[in-house]
Design an enzyme around this catalytic site. Structure first.
Site: not given
Ligand code: GLA
Length: 371
Positions: A104, A153, A18-19
């Site tokens: 992971s 993240d 969703t980001d």
């Molecule tokens: C990875 C990406 C994030 C996000 C997630 C899925 O962790 O680094 O930016 O898109 O996948 O939610």
């Protein structure tokens, strides 16, 4: 002088992919963290070592994308992004230690970026607002390392706090704390590491992102967030307007996932972990059926956990392997763990690593040792 700066990995409780669609997510920071120890000098490079790799990597201060690869590219990317933004970066010796498992889905890369950034800016005394730090770390990952990831993240690693989940609105870049203390209600947050590894720089992540962008373009809006904001009837208009049926499913995941994040926040405010669990499980089904980012191995873990008594379970992170999280009544933790180990063993997959976890503190300096 040696500066030590720590940044945690993260679990996304809900709100996957969703980001970059400017929607919502609800991560926590993990107790596992990466520490960058930095002794600045007057040299023209940072020489970096890691407890997970042999040998040192020398990164010239003027490094440019394409020059460093592997784990050290995240350090080089942060140096590059800082300098691109007009910040000074001193030479020096940096050593990295980490207990954030790599590959992971727990964001070892964001932890490394944020720890590096914190160590360098602590050395120069530069004051960079946490949101701008997240944007710089993302720029390092997108434009130096070459992974087209969103901001989830880095924001989780920088803003995390004990017993707190973070409701992130990626359109406005607001981060709202949400109390998250399942243990206090007799529920454990189980982290089940499948030990099957993912890689985001690969084409699948970029392909999902492209699908979402195509649907937005088909609907004449700049992002799926604008579609979300039109209200609950939007799914019908997506189906009518989007040209590719696969794209429709991808968009359906993102739109329903945004709503699940908001629903999850609402039920957590009543400490209703049973309902939060059901929302987790619905999110997993959406990632499996619509976004197509789970694997048979991951589905087996999530399904088995629920059948053995978890309130809900879902894959966390970008997908194609990695970890499953489950909300489990404390008296069912052993039973669920054993059921998962047995099912995975019978299917011939690697033995998972199962731990209880919790929301921990975000990035910050550690006590400075005289160098
Ligand atoms: C990875 C990406 C994030 C996000 C997630 C899925 O962790 O680094 O930016 O898109 O996948 O939610």
């Amino acid at each position: 002088m040696t500066i030590r700066y720590a940044a945690p990995g993260r679990i996304n409780l809900i709100g996957e992919h969703t980001d970059y669609n400017f929607g919502f997510a609800l991560p926590i920071a993990l107790p596992q963290r990466t520490v960058a120890s930095f002794a600045p000098d007057h040299g023209d490079a940072i020489t970096v070592t890691s407890d997970r790799a042999d040998g040192a990597v020398r990164i010239p201060l003027g490094t440019a994308p394409g020059e460093v690869d592997g784990w050290a590219s995240y350090v080089a990317g942060v140096m590059w992004a800082l300098r691109q933004a007009g910040h000074s970066v001193p030479g020096g010796a940096m050593s990295i230690t980490s207990d954030v498992e790599m590959g992971s889905g727990l964001s070892s890369s964001a932890a490394l970026e944020c720890a590096t950034l914190g160590a360098i800016t602590s050395a120069t005394g530069a004051c960079i607002d946490a949101k701008d730090q997240a944007l710089l770390a993302q720029r390092a990952e997108n434009d130096y390392v070459g992974a087209p990831t969103g901001l989830l993240d880095q924001l989780a690693s920088l803003f995390g706090a004990p017993s707190t989940a973070l409701l992130i609105d990626f359109r406005d870049l607001t981060v709202e704390p949400v109390v998250f203390d399942p243990d206090g209600c007799g529920v454990a947050l189980l982290l089940i590491d499948s030990r099957s590894r993912h890689r985001h720089a690969g084409g699948e992540y970029a392909a999902r992102r492209a699908s979402c962008e195509r649907v937005a373009a088909d609907l004449g809006v700049s992002s799926l967030r604008e579609v979300h904001d039109r209200g609950p009837s939007v799914l019908a208009s997506v189906t009518a307007a989007a040209t590719d049926p696969v794209d429709v499913r991808r968009a359906r995941h993102v739109l329903t996932e945004n709503q699940r994040v908001l629903d999850c926040v609402a039920v957590l405010s009543d400490s209703d972990f049973a309902e939060a669990g059901r929302i987790f499980t619905a999110s997993h089904a959406s990632m499996r059926d619509d976004f197509d980012i789970t694997t048979a191995h991951i589905d087996l873990i999530a399904d088995t956990a629920v059948r053995a008594g978890a309130l809900g379970a879902r894959m966390t992170g970008g997908g194609f392997g990695g970890c499953v999280i489950a909300l489990v009544p404390i008296d069912r933790v052993e039973v669920v763990g054993e059921a998962v180990r047995r099912a995975v063993g019978r299917a011939g997959f690697e033995r998972p690593v199962i731990t209880r976890t919790y929301a921990a503190a975000g990035a910050g300096p550690l006590v400075t040792a005289p160098g």
